[in-house]
Write an enzyme that holds these catalytic residues in place. Structure first.
Site, PDB file in Angstrom:
ATOM      1  N   CYS A  10       0.879  -1.175   0.000  1.00 42.60           N
ATOM      2  CA  CYS A  10       0.000   0.000   0.000  1.00 42.60           C
ATOM      3  C   CYS A  10       0.918   1.228   0.000  1.00 42.60           C
ATOM      4  O   CYS A  10       2.106   1.102   0.266  1.00 42.60           O
ATOM      5  CB  CYS A  10      -0.848   0.026   1.259  1.00 42.60           C
ATOM      6  SG  CYS A  10      -2.596  -0.217   0.966  1.00 42.60           S
ATOM      7  N   CYS A  84      -5.068   0.804  -4.416  1.00 41.91           N
ATOM      8  CA  CYS A  84      -4.678   2.145  -3.992  1.00 41.91           C
ATOM      9  C   CYS A  84      -5.687   3.214  -4.392  1.00 41.91           C
ATOM     10  O   CYS A  84      -5.555   4.362  -3.997  1.00 41.91           O
ATOM     11  CB  CYS A  84      -3.303   2.475  -4.552  1.00 41.91           C
ATOM     12  SG  CYS A  84      -2.086   1.218  -4.100  1.00 41.91           S
ATOM     13  N   CYS A  88      -1.105   3.278  -7.408  1.00 42.78           N
ATOM     14  CA  CYS A  88      -0.303   2.360  -6.603  1.00 42.78           C
ATOM     15  C   CYS A  88       1.164   2.775  -6.702  1.00 42.78           C
ATOM     16  O   CYS A  88       1.591   3.305  -7.719  1.00 42.78           O
ATOM     17  CB  CYS A  88      -0.465   0.929  -7.104  1.00 42.78           C
ATOM     18  SG  CYS A  88      -2.074   0.246  -6.717  1.00 42.78           S
TER      19      CYS A  88
END
Length: 134
Positions: A10, A84, A88
C-alpha cells in the site's frame, strides 16, 4: 520446498497491507511468509485497525509489525497491491494481483470489519492457491 514470500503493498503501509500481513502470518504461516510495505512510512500503524484486529483475532499488530518501505523487506515471490484507488506505488516490479480494497481509514468500525473480513477471505484463497502449486 521453500515457502514463497508474499508482500502486501500500500502507499503508507499503515492499514490494509498491515492487516494482510498479520492475517497472512496467522492463517497461512505454514504455506507462505507474509510481509507488508509501502512507498511511504507512517509513524504508527492505523490505531483503529490495531484495535479491531486485537478484538477480532487477538493479534497485536503493534507488537509484531511496524511501517516499512519496500526496500526494507526481502524480495517477494508474489506481490499484491491492496487497491490504492488513485495510484499504486511503483516499486520496480509488476504486481501479481490487485485486491482492490477500499481504505477504511476514517470510516466506521463496520467498514473496517468489512475490509478485514474481505482480506481474510483473500488471504485464505491465496493460501489455497499456493498450496495447490506444491
Amino acid at each position: 520446498m521453500r515457502k514463497l514470500k508474499v508482500a502486501f503493498i500500500c502507499v503508507h503501509n499503515s492499514c490494509r497491507s498491515q492487516i494482510a500481513e498479520a492475517l497472512g502470518k496467522k492463517l497461512a504461516f505454514d504455506v507462505f511468509e507474509s510481509y507488508s510495505a509501502g512507498s511511504e512510512k507512517k509513524m504508527q500503524i492505523n490505531q483503529d485497525a490495531v484495535g479491531i484486529m486485537k478484538k477480532l483475532y487477538g493479534i497485536d499488530m503493534e507488537k509484531t509489525q511496524y511501517s516499512k518501505l519496500v526496500c526494507d523487506i526481502p524480495t517477494p515471490d508474489i506481490l499484491i497491491s491492496m487497491g490504492c484507488n488513485v495510484e499504486c506505488p511503483y516499486i520496480g516490479m509488476p504486481f501479481d494481483d490487485d485486491w482492490g480494497l477500499d481504505d477504511p481509514t476514517g470510516k466506521s468500525e463496520e467498514e473496517y470489519i468489512k475490509v478485514i473480513k474481505e482480506i481474510e477471505g483473500k488471504v485464505l484463497a491465496l493460501r489455497e492457491r499456493i498450496q495447490g502449486l506444491s
